[in-house]
Design a protein around this motif. Sequence first.
Motif, mmCIF file in Angstrom:
data_model
loop_
_atom_site.group_PDB
_atom_site.id
_atom_site.type_symbol
_atom_site.label_atom_id
_atom_site.label_comp_id
_atom_site.label_asym_id
_atom_site.label_seq_id
_atom_site.Cartn_x
_atom_site.Cartn_y
_atom_site.Cartn_z
ATOM 1 N N SER A 1 -4.435 58.846 39.332
ATOM 2 C CA SER A 1 -4.022 60.024 38.242
ATOM 3 C C SER A 1 -2.627 59.623 37.918
ATOM 4 O O SER A 1 -1.670 58.833 38.386
ATOM 5 C CB SER A 1 -3.997 61.431 38.856
ATOM 6 O OG SER A 1 -3.023 61.575 39.830
ATOM 7 N N ALA A 2 -2.346 60.492 36.845
ATOM 8 C CA ALA A 2 -1.013 60.341 36.235
ATOM 9 C C ALA A 2 0.080 61.045 36.913
ATOM 10 O O ALA A 2 1.291 60.083 37.153
ATOM 11 C CB ALA A 2 -1.071 61.005 34.824
ATOM 12 N N ASN A 3 -0.154 61.842 37.751
ATOM 13 C CA ASN A 3 0.808 62.518 38.466
ATOM 14 C C ASN A 3 1.067 61.805 39.720
ATOM 15 O O ASN A 3 2.078 61.393 40.396
ATOM 16 C CB ASN A 3 0.482 63.947 38.940
ATOM 17 C CG ASN A 3 0.648 64.889 37.741
ATOM 18 O OD1 ASN A 3 1.607 64.648 36.968
ATOM 19 N ND2 ASN A 3 -0.017 65.925 38.104
ATOM 20 N N LEU B 1 5.720 51.774 36.127
ATOM 21 C CA LEU B 1 4.930 52.840 36.596
ATOM 22 C C LEU B 1 5.082 54.240 35.413
ATOM 23 O O LEU B 1 4.382 55.090 35.411
ATOM 24 C CB LEU B 1 5.039 53.054 37.941
ATOM 25 C CG LEU B 1 4.297 52.291 38.889
ATOM 26 C CD1 LEU B 1 4.731 52.434 40.233
ATOM 27 C CD2 LEU B 1 2.781 52.246 38.722
ATOM 28 N N ASP B 2 6.365 54.013 35.059
ATOM 29 C CA ASP B 2 6.665 55.182 34.171
ATOM 30 C C ASP B 2 6.006 55.296 32.684
ATOM 31 O O ASP B 2 5.572 56.090 32.242
ATOM 32 C CB ASP B 2 8.397 55.073 33.954
ATOM 33 C CG ASP B 2 8.843 56.217 32.983
ATOM 34 O OD1 ASP B 2 8.576 57.582 33.472
ATOM 35 O OD2 ASP B 2 9.620 56.220 32.207
ATOM 36 N N TYR B 3 5.731 53.991 32.368
ATOM 37 C CA TYR B 3 4.850 53.816 31.275
ATOM 38 C C TYR B 3 3.546 54.056 31.424
ATOM 39 O O TYR B 3 2.693 54.670 30.689
ATOM 40 C CB TYR B 3 5.064 52.305 30.608
ATOM 41 C CG TYR B 3 4.214 52.093 29.632
ATOM 42 C CD1 TYR B 3 4.674 52.441 28.396
ATOM 43 C CD2 TYR B 3 3.031 51.263 29.684
ATOM 44 C CE1 TYR B 3 3.509 52.271 27.200
ATOM 45 C CE2 TYR B 3 2.324 51.151 28.502
ATOM 46 C CZ TYR B 3 2.660 51.363 27.289
ATOM 47 O OH TYR B 3 1.851 51.105 26.383
ATOM 48 N N VAL B 4 2.974 53.632 32.574
ATOM 49 C CA VAL B 4 1.560 53.740 32.982
ATOM 50 C C VAL B 4 1.080 55.434 33.421
ATOM 51 O O VAL B 4 -0.078 55.402 32.796
ATOM 52 C CB VAL B 4 1.182 52.845 34.206
ATOM 53 C CG1 VAL B 4 -0.196 53.222 34.886
ATOM 54 C CG2 VAL B 4 1.416 51.403 34.009
ATOM 55 N N LEU C 1 -1.965 56.773 31.263
ATOM 56 C CA LEU C 1 -2.997 57.206 32.070
ATOM 57 C C LEU C 1 -3.664 58.930 31.616
ATOM 58 O O LEU C 1 -4.307 59.078 31.616
ATOM 59 C CB LEU C 1 -2.807 57.209 33.765
ATOM 60 C CG LEU C 1 -2.978 56.119 34.394
ATOM 61 C CD1 LEU C 1 -2.536 56.097 35.650
ATOM 62 C CD2 LEU C 1 -4.577 55.810 34.371
ATOM 63 N N ALA C 2 -2.268 59.514 31.568
ATOM 64 C CA ALA C 2 -2.776 60.865 31.072
ATOM 65 C C ALA C 2 -3.256 61.091 29.595
ATOM 66 O O ALA C 2 -4.236 61.665 29.488
ATOM 67 C CB ALA C 2 -1.232 61.648 31.023
#
Length: 82
Positions: free
Chosen positions: A1-3, A41-44, A48-49
């Motif tokens: 998930s995005a979170n 991961l900040d971009y991913v 994802l969201a």
Amino acid sequence: SANGATLLSLVCALIGSLLLMSNSSTKLVVASMCVFLYWVLDYVDGELARYNIFNGNQKPSLQGEYFDYLVHFFSTNIMFIC
């Protein structure tokens, strides 16, 4: 998930920040890899969201947006300090 990606980016930023204060070249290389992984991961998490919202798997929420903002704000400042 995005979170989950956001939380993982926070962990990478914290580990990288702590290792940045080291005097060992090996630890500094690991720190730079952790900081790089934080930025990836900040971009991913945003992608994802957007992907999940576009496909109807989740609805937009301010909670996830604020969580991402707080992690980004905290991580950037702690890396600068370290």
